[in-house]
Motif scaffolding. Sequence first.
Motif, short mmCIF file in Angstrom:
data_model
loop_
_atom_site.label_atom_id
_atom_site.label_comp_id
_atom_site.label_asym_id
_atom_site.label_seq_id
_atom_site.Cartn_x
_atom_site.Cartn_y
_atom_site.Cartn_z
N LEU A 65 -2.51 6.38 3.06
CA LEU A 65 -2.15 5.09 2.50
C LEU A 65 -2.97 3.95 3.08
O LEU A 65 -2.98 2.84 2.52
N ASP A 66 -3.66 4.16 4.19
CA ASP A 66 -4.54 3.13 4.72
C ASP A 66 -5.82 3.03 3.89
O ASP A 66 -6.36 1.94 3.69
N ARG A 67 -6.30 4.17 3.39
CA ARG A 67 -7.53 4.19 2.60
C ARG A 67 -7.25 4.15 1.10
O ARG A 67 -8.16 3.86 0.31
N GLY A 68 -6.02 4.49 0.69
CA GLY A 68 -5.74 4.58 -0.73
C GLY A 68 -6.45 5.74 -1.39
O GLY A 68 -6.94 5.63 -2.52
N ASP A 69 -6.48 6.88 -0.71
CA ASP A 69 -7.19 8.04 -1.22
C ASP A 69 -6.48 9.30 -0.76
O ASP A 69 -5.64 9.26 0.16
N LEU A 70 -6.81 10.42 -1.38
CA LEU A 70 -6.20 11.69 -0.99
C LEU A 70 -6.67 12.09 0.40
O LEU A 70 -7.86 11.98 0.73
N ALA A 71 -5.73 12.58 1.21
CA ALA A 71 -6.08 13.04 2.55
C ALA A 71 -6.62 14.47 2.52
O ALA A 71 -7.31 14.89 3.45
N HIS A 72 -6.30 15.21 1.47
CA HIS A 72 -6.79 16.57 1.27
C HIS A 72 -7.07 16.76 -0.21
O HIS A 72 -6.55 16.03 -1.05
N GLU A 73 -7.87 17.74 -0.53
CA GLU A 73 -8.14 18.05 -1.93
C GLU A 73 -6.83 18.41 -2.63
O GLU A 73 -6.01 19.16 -2.10
N ARG A 74 -6.63 17.87 -3.81
CA ARG A 74 -5.36 18.06 -4.51
C ARG A 74 -5.20 19.50 -4.98
O ARG A 74 -6.19 20.23 -5.17
N VAL A 117 -1.82 8.72 -5.82
CA VAL A 117 -1.86 7.67 -4.81
C VAL A 117 -0.72 6.67 -5.02
O VAL A 117 -0.01 6.29 -4.09
N GLY A 118 -0.52 6.25 -6.27
CA GLY A 118 0.53 5.29 -6.57
C GLY A 118 1.93 5.83 -6.31
O GLY A 118 2.82 5.10 -5.85
N ALA A 119 2.13 7.12 -6.58
CA ALA A 119 3.44 7.74 -6.30
C ALA A 119 3.73 7.72 -4.81
O ALA A 119 4.86 7.41 -4.39
N ALA A 120 2.72 8.04 -4.01
CA ALA A 120 2.90 8.02 -2.55
C ALA A 120 3.16 6.60 -2.07
O ALA A 120 3.99 6.38 -1.18
N MET A 121 2.46 5.62 -2.64
CA MET A 121 2.67 4.23 -2.26
C MET A 121 4.13 3.81 -2.53
O MET A 121 4.76 3.16 -1.70
N ARG A 122 4.64 4.18 -3.70
CA ARG A 122 6.00 3.81 -4.03
C ARG A 122 7.01 4.47 -3.08
O ARG A 122 7.98 3.85 -2.65
N ALA A 123 6.77 5.74 -2.74
CA ALA A 123 7.67 6.44 -1.80
C ALA A 123 7.67 5.77 -0.43
O ALA A 123 8.71 5.67 0.22
N ALA A 124 6.49 5.30 -0.01
CA ALA A 124 6.39 4.68 1.31
C ALA A 124 7.11 3.35 1.37
O ALA A 124 7.54 2.92 2.44
N ARG A 125 7.27 2.69 0.21
CA ARG A 125 7.87 1.37 0.18
C ARG A 125 9.33 1.39 -0.22
O ARG A 125 9.96 0.34 -0.37
N THR A 126 9.89 2.56 -0.40
CA THR A 126 11.29 2.69 -0.79
C THR A 126 12.20 2.71 0.43
O THR A 126 11.91 3.41 1.39
#
Length: 247
Positions: free
Chosen positions: A20-29, A238-247
């Motif tokens: 979430l700091d880079r806004g990118d996948l940490a591993h290949e999906r 990325v957006g799904a993870a962002m929303r989970a982090a802010r819930t």
Amino acid sequence: MQIFGVDIGGSGIKGAPVDLDRGDLAHERFKVLTPHPATPDAVADGVKEVVDHFGWRGPVGITFPGVVTGGTTTRSAANVDKAWIDLDASALLGERLDGCPVTLINDADAAGVAEVEFGAGRDRRGTVILLTFGTGIGSAVFVDGVLVPNTELGHLELNGHEAEKRASTKAKEDHELTWEHWARRVTRYLAHVEMLFSPELFIIGGGVSRKAQRFLPLVEGIRAEIVPAQLQNNAGIVGAAMRAART
């Protein structure tokens, strides 16, 4: 910080841990095919397979191709089984994921949130509309960076038909349209959306964004700027993870 994101699409369910700091996948999906029929139980099994592939334990953000309210309940089911309607989907998915906290968000809204934070919509004011072209057409509308959720502009009527039945990537494939023919349909759709909302910027997302050079130069007569999504088809994860982090 990492949070897991999953993107449920009409053809595939894909996911990965997100930095979430880079806004990118940490591993290949990792991706599995979307089951047909796409019932809640069958899709939940697919989501579990994706999450278990990484051995993830923790919060999970998940996109859904339809209206989502309160981060929990799915209110529509355009390209999945009708059993999703009015379902507490976060409870079902959380149980299938052995108690991992689950937050749901509309798939296009998730892609839009990621693009506005990290991609083509970053620092853009005014009205910005992201449109995802795939099995259907998803939409995310932002005003000065603030999301107007669950807009579902793919269901607008266009020439007597639901727009996504005419201008989605699936429609291009089903009707074996050339890029030129499909671009004309996309142009008519964008002109209709522009007439209704007068955006400053259109962001074109979905898998077809990887081939933007094949059709965007053929789209003419639109006053708004039109650009491909920078996060391409990873934006939903990325957006799904962002929303989970802010819930």
